[in-house]
Write a protein that holds these residues in place. Sequence first.
Motif, mmCIF file in Angstrom:
data_model
loop_
_atom_site.group_PDB
_atom_site.id
_atom_site.type_symbol
_atom_site.label_atom_id
_atom_site.label_comp_id
_atom_site.label_asym_id
_atom_site.label_seq_id
_atom_site.Cartn_x
_atom_site.Cartn_y
_atom_site.Cartn_z
ATOM 1 N N HIS A 168 -7.601 -5.026 -12.254
ATOM 2 C CA HIS A 168 -7.946 -6.111 -11.343
ATOM 3 C C HIS A 168 -9.370 -5.917 -10.826
ATOM 4 C CE1 HIS A 168 -6.267 -2.844 -8.869
ATOM 5 N NE2 HIS A 168 -7.137 -3.225 -7.951
ATOM 6 N N ALA B 299 -15.786 -8.405 -3.956
ATOM 7 C CA ALA B 299 -15.133 -8.229 -2.660
ATOM 8 C C ALA B 299 -16.128 -8.421 -1.519
ATOM 9 C CB ALA B 299 -14.496 -6.846 -2.576
ATOM 10 N N VAL C 142 -10.462 -7.230 -7.435
ATOM 11 C CA VAL C 142 -10.438 -7.017 -5.989
ATOM 12 C C VAL C 142 -9.052 -6.622 -5.501
ATOM 13 C CG1 VAL C 142 -10.884 -8.066 -3.733
ATOM 14 C CG2 VAL C 142 -12.331 -8.666 -5.697
ATOM 15 N N ARG C 143 -8.006 -7.355 -5.893
ATOM 16 C CA ARG C 143 -6.643 -7.139 -5.410
ATOM 17 C C ARG C 143 -5.713 -6.834 -6.574
ATOM 18 N NH1 ARG C 143 -8.696 -11.504 -3.716
ATOM 19 N NH2 ARG C 143 -7.534 -12.700 -5.280
ATOM 20 N N TYR C 144 -4.804 -5.908 -6.346
ATOM 21 C CA TYR C 144 -3.819 -5.570 -7.375
ATOM 22 C C TYR C 144 -3.047 -6.813 -7.818
ATOM 23 C CZ TYR C 144 0.200 -3.518 -9.712
ATOM 24 O OH TYR C 144 1.166 -3.207 -10.647
ATOM 25 N N ASN C 145 -2.784 -7.726 -6.878
ATOM 26 C CA ASN C 145 -1.991 -8.921 -7.175
ATOM 27 C C ASN C 145 -2.591 -9.766 -8.292
ATOM 28 O OD1 ASN C 145 -1.847 -7.940 -4.401
ATOM 29 N ND2 ASN C 145 -0.269 -9.484 -4.104
ATOM 30 N N GLU C 146 -3.887 -9.603 -8.575
ATOM 31 C CA GLU C 146 -4.538 -10.350 -9.653
ATOM 32 C C GLU C 146 -3.900 -10.041 -11.013
ATOM 33 O OE1 GLU C 146 -8.658 -9.329 -9.631
ATOM 34 O OE2 GLU C 146 -8.854 -9.635 -7.470
ATOM 35 N N ASP D 199 2.588 -10.115 -1.726
ATOM 36 C CA ASP D 199 2.841 -8.676 -1.672
ATOM 37 C C ASP D 199 4.323 -8.348 -1.705
ATOM 38 O OD1 ASP D 199 0.122 -8.407 -1.460
ATOM 39 O OD2 ASP D 199 0.135 -7.389 0.489
ATOM 40 N N GLU E 137 -1.419 -15.962 -8.113
ATOM 41 C CA GLU E 137 -0.964 -14.616 -7.792
ATOM 42 C C GLU E 137 0.331 -14.683 -6.987
ATOM 43 O OE1 GLU E 137 -4.117 -12.592 -5.744
ATOM 44 O OE2 GLU E 137 -5.629 -13.273 -7.176
ATOM 45 N N ASN F 53 0.825 -1.216 0.000
ATOM 46 C CA ASN F 53 0.000 0.000 0.000
ATOM 47 C C ASN F 53 0.855 1.261 0.000
ATOM 48 O OD1 ASN F 53 -2.507 -1.193 -0.143
ATOM 49 N ND2 ASN F 53 -2.728 -1.371 2.075
#
Length: 428
Positions: free
Chosen positions: A90, A421, A92-96, A107, A104, A19
């Motif tokens: 994405h 989400a 829900v999550r940036y990692n997607e 972080d 994925e 973040n």
Amino acid sequence: MSDTSAMPLSVPSAHSPLNDWFTYLENLHTSAIDLGLERVQAVGDRAGLRKPAPTVITVAGTNGKGSTCAILESILLQAGYTVGVYSSPHLVRYNERVRVNGAELPDHEHSQAFAAVEAFRETTSLSFFEFGTLAALQLFKMHQVEVLVLEVGLGGRLDATNIVDHDVSVITSLAIDHVDWLGDDIEVIGYEKAGIFRADKPAICGQPNPPASVAAHADSIGAELYQVGYQYTYEQSGETWNWKCGAFDMEQLPLPALPLPNAATALMALGVAELDITDQHIVAGLAKVRLAGRMETVSDQPLILLDVAHNPHSAHYLARQLKALKNIREVGQIHGVVAMLKDKDIASTLDEMRAVINVWYPASLTGPRAASAQQLADHLNYSGQMFGEPVQAYQSALAAAQPEDVVIVFGSFHTVGEVSAHIQSTQE
């Protein structure tokens, strides 16, 4: 006179929370979208990211990019390759946005990749998307992926993904969208998408009867164009489908859970990629492929579906899918939860869905690009209840739906992401 200039940004480290990096990147550049390759290419050169994998397939298009990438990924994994996929936005999550072998990444790996790009950035200004694209390429290089599938963010020619030296170019579909950035001339849009083509390299076009600019650009640079309806064809035959390229024919393939035109285009891309893929790998990959937010089933009674359809082309396909549902199950009312961005063709998108949706639940999104529920209601000539956010609309639709009904959530990645989400949080 006091100095009113902005304070220098505090640069996160490789060990900083993700973040912190998002906050930094959101304030690093003057605009969220800044089409052009000079800046991102310079950093990519310094970081050695222009060829992050032995084989790279780049996928552009108005719709169907995510589905095509997922189909390519599924088949390649069945063939035993180490596969990377970069996609956006994405849900829900940036990692997607970054997948390696279908998963994925944590972080801390993203933070490490951001720190690596920052070290090479020097004084070059990068947008959030450009920085994220370079960080994704860094991750793929670090994981030594064998095949990389890159989804273009916007357009093609000037998109950050186009700095990569890729081996196969794919255009899934062509329609008018992103008017503020690409204009409303389909020939211009065709040229922008075809900007990913490479000289002496295969270029696949899955759009039937595309604008002349696509073939013209391929011809001008010497790209090897494979056009649906000419170099390759496909047809559904009952519960299976057939694909053909010249004398090569594949019959009785399983119908994928994703749009068939995208599956046909993916097979053509794999057919020219010079990879070791068998018919068995293709069959298994087609049978297993899934993609969040594309006719995604959440529950069965009532049937809850999530789909990111956000323009007339994708809404037309979604409406056809909903009509087809009535042929395979008893369907009561269809409840439509919709929220959209104001820079989309709201009127035409909603018009495509009018014939299939019985009860509307218009909602507002937040942010500078958001359309209000009232704007949607005006296009629908709707005077019923409106909602301040998609989750409220979804909860109302769910409360009203009977077991035989359908609840469809659509209109934007933001809409589906917020509802997805919420659903995930209730299941934890």
